[in-house]
Design a protein around this motif. Structure first.
Motif, short mmCIF file in Angstrom:
data_model
loop_
_atom_site.label_atom_id
_atom_site.label_comp_id
_atom_site.label_asym_id
_atom_site.label_seq_id
_atom_site.Cartn_x
_atom_site.Cartn_y
_atom_site.Cartn_z
N ASP A 5 0.81 -1.22 0.00
CA ASP A 5 0.00 0.00 0.00
C ASP A 5 0.85 1.27 0.00
OD1 ASP A 5 1.02 -0.18 2.54
OD2 ASP A 5 -0.92 -0.27 3.55
N ALA A 6 2.09 1.16 -0.42
CA ALA A 6 2.99 2.31 -0.44
C ALA A 6 4.18 2.03 -1.35
CB ALA A 6 3.50 2.62 0.97
N PHE A 7 4.73 3.10 -1.91
CA PHE A 7 6.01 2.98 -2.60
C PHE A 7 6.79 4.27 -2.46
CE2 PHE A 7 2.97 3.88 -6.09
CZ PHE A 7 3.56 4.95 -6.75
N ALA A 8 8.11 4.13 -2.54
CA ALA A 8 9.02 5.27 -2.47
C ALA A 8 9.75 5.36 -3.81
CB ALA A 8 10.02 5.09 -1.33
N VAL A 9 9.79 6.55 -4.35
CA VAL A 9 10.43 6.81 -5.64
C VAL A 9 11.80 7.40 -5.38
CG1 VAL A 9 10.29 8.12 -7.79
CG2 VAL A 9 8.20 7.17 -6.76
N SER B 73 1.78 -1.94 -8.79
CA SER B 73 0.43 -1.70 -8.31
C SER B 73 0.50 -1.22 -6.87
CB SER B 73 -0.41 -2.97 -8.42
OG SER B 73 0.16 -4.02 -7.66
N ILE B 74 -0.60 -0.64 -6.42
CA ILE B 74 -0.71 -0.15 -5.04
C ILE B 74 -2.14 -0.36 -4.58
CG2 ILE B 74 -1.07 2.22 -5.85
CD1 ILE B 74 0.28 3.18 -3.22
N ASP B 75 -2.30 -0.77 -3.34
CA ASP B 75 -3.62 -0.95 -2.76
C ASP B 75 -3.97 0.30 -1.97
OD1 ASP B 75 -5.99 -2.20 -2.06
OD2 ASP B 75 -5.10 -3.21 -0.33
N HIS C 226 -7.59 -1.52 -5.60
CA HIS C 226 -6.28 -1.71 -6.22
C HIS C 226 -6.13 -0.77 -7.41
CE1 HIS C 226 -5.06 -5.22 -3.97
NE2 HIS C 226 -6.23 -5.77 -4.18
N TYR C 227 -4.91 -0.25 -7.56
CA TYR C 227 -4.57 0.61 -8.69
C TYR C 227 -3.30 0.11 -9.34
CZ TYR C 227 -8.02 4.11 -7.39
OH TYR C 227 -9.19 4.76 -7.13
N GLN C 228 -3.26 0.24 -10.65
CA GLN C 228 -2.01 0.09 -11.38
C GLN C 228 -1.31 1.44 -11.28
OE1 GLN C 228 -1.10 -2.86 -12.85
NE2 GLN C 228 -2.98 -3.62 -11.93
N ALA C 229 0.00 1.41 -11.27
CA ALA C 229 0.77 2.65 -11.20
C ALA C 229 1.91 2.57 -12.21
CB ALA C 229 1.34 2.85 -9.79
N ARG C 230 2.20 3.72 -12.77
CA ARG C 230 3.36 3.86 -13.66
C ARG C 230 4.12 5.08 -13.15
NH1 ARG C 230 1.34 4.71 -19.22
NH2 ARG C 230 1.01 2.47 -19.26
N VAL C 231 5.40 4.90 -12.90
CA VAL C 231 6.24 6.01 -12.46
C VAL C 231 7.23 6.30 -13.58
CG1 VAL C 231 7.80 6.87 -10.68
CG2 VAL C 231 5.98 5.25 -10.07
N LEU C 232 7.24 7.57 -13.99
CA LEU C 232 8.06 8.00 -15.12
C LEU C 232 9.05 9.07 -14.65
CD1 LEU C 232 4.72 8.10 -16.17
CD2 LEU C 232 6.04 7.44 -18.14
N LYS D 212 -7.39 2.27 -12.02
CA LYS D 212 -7.90 1.08 -11.33
C LYS D 212 -7.41 -0.18 -12.04
CE LYS D 212 -11.02 0.91 -8.50
NZ LYS D 212 -11.03 0.62 -7.09
N GLY D 213 -7.04 -1.18 -11.24
CA GLY D 213 -6.59 -2.44 -11.81
C GLY D 213 -6.13 -3.40 -10.74
N ASP D 214 -5.88 -4.62 -11.13
CA ASP D 214 -5.47 -5.68 -10.20
C ASP D 214 -4.00 -5.53 -9.78
OD1 ASP D 214 -7.98 -6.86 -10.37
OD2 ASP D 214 -7.40 -8.01 -12.15
N ALA D 215 -3.68 -6.20 -8.68
CA ALA D 215 -2.30 -6.21 -8.20
C ALA D 215 -1.40 -6.90 -9.22
CB ALA D 215 -2.22 -6.92 -6.86
N LYS D 216 -0.19 -6.36 -9.37
CA LYS D 216 0.78 -6.99 -10.27
C LYS D 216 2.19 -6.69 -9.78
CE LYS D 216 1.43 -3.64 -13.97
NZ LYS D 216 1.26 -3.43 -15.40
#
Length: 154
Positions: free
Chosen positions: A44-48, A81-83, A110-116, A140-144
């Motif tokens: 449920d989190a990410f660090a860039v 992905s992120i919840d 759930h969300y798909q995420a793209r970091v650019l 919105k999208g499934d975990a991956k």
């Protein structure tokens, strides 16, 4: 579509994207693979990982479907992905006071995420000045699993 722009203090060369209820990103998640991906993630989190240890521009786009991608426009691209169980997305510098950080109100789930990442080679060797920019795209999208679509190599 929701578009938000931030100027975040990338203390420790990173900024956070997380659910409001998340405990955040533990330092142990910064493995060798995460450093190469320029991104450490939990459920449920990410660090860039940023190229500078200063204020950096971050754009967040939330859409109903994946935005078109032109890899030639970016230096580094990661998908994951992120919840968001709370439905409140926090975008902040890692040393910001999180209760006061900005939030985006989204549908729970759930969300798909793209970091650019762009202009990473514009950063001076002192790590203070540059024209690096970051964009987080969500839909919105499934975990991956995390996948590096384009890798910036110094």
């Amino acid at each position: 579509m929701i578009t938000s722009e931030f100027k975040l203090f990338a203390d420790f060369f990173q900024f956070l994207v997380q659910d409001e209820w998340s405990a955040g990103v533990d330092g142990d998640l910064w493995t060798e693979d995460a450093m190469r991906a320029r991104l450490a993630r939990g459920v449920d989190a990410f660090a860039v990982r940023t190229a500078r240890n200063m204020h950096v521009p971050v754009e967040v786009l939330v859409n109903n479907k994946p935005p078109k991608l032109d890899l030639s426009s970016w230096d580094h691209v990661v998908e994951l992905s992120i919840d968001l169980p709370s439905g409140r997305l926090v975008v902040a510098g890692c040393s910001d006071y999180l209760p006061e950080a900005e939030r985006l109100v989204l549908d729970k789930g759930h969300y798909q995420a793209r970091v650019l990442y762009s202009n990473l080679d514009s950063v001076y060797s002192d790590g203070l000045d540059g024209d690096d920019r970051y964009r987080v795209e969500l839909w919105k999208g499934d975990a991956k699993p995390l996948k590096v679509l384009k890798e910036f190599v110094v």
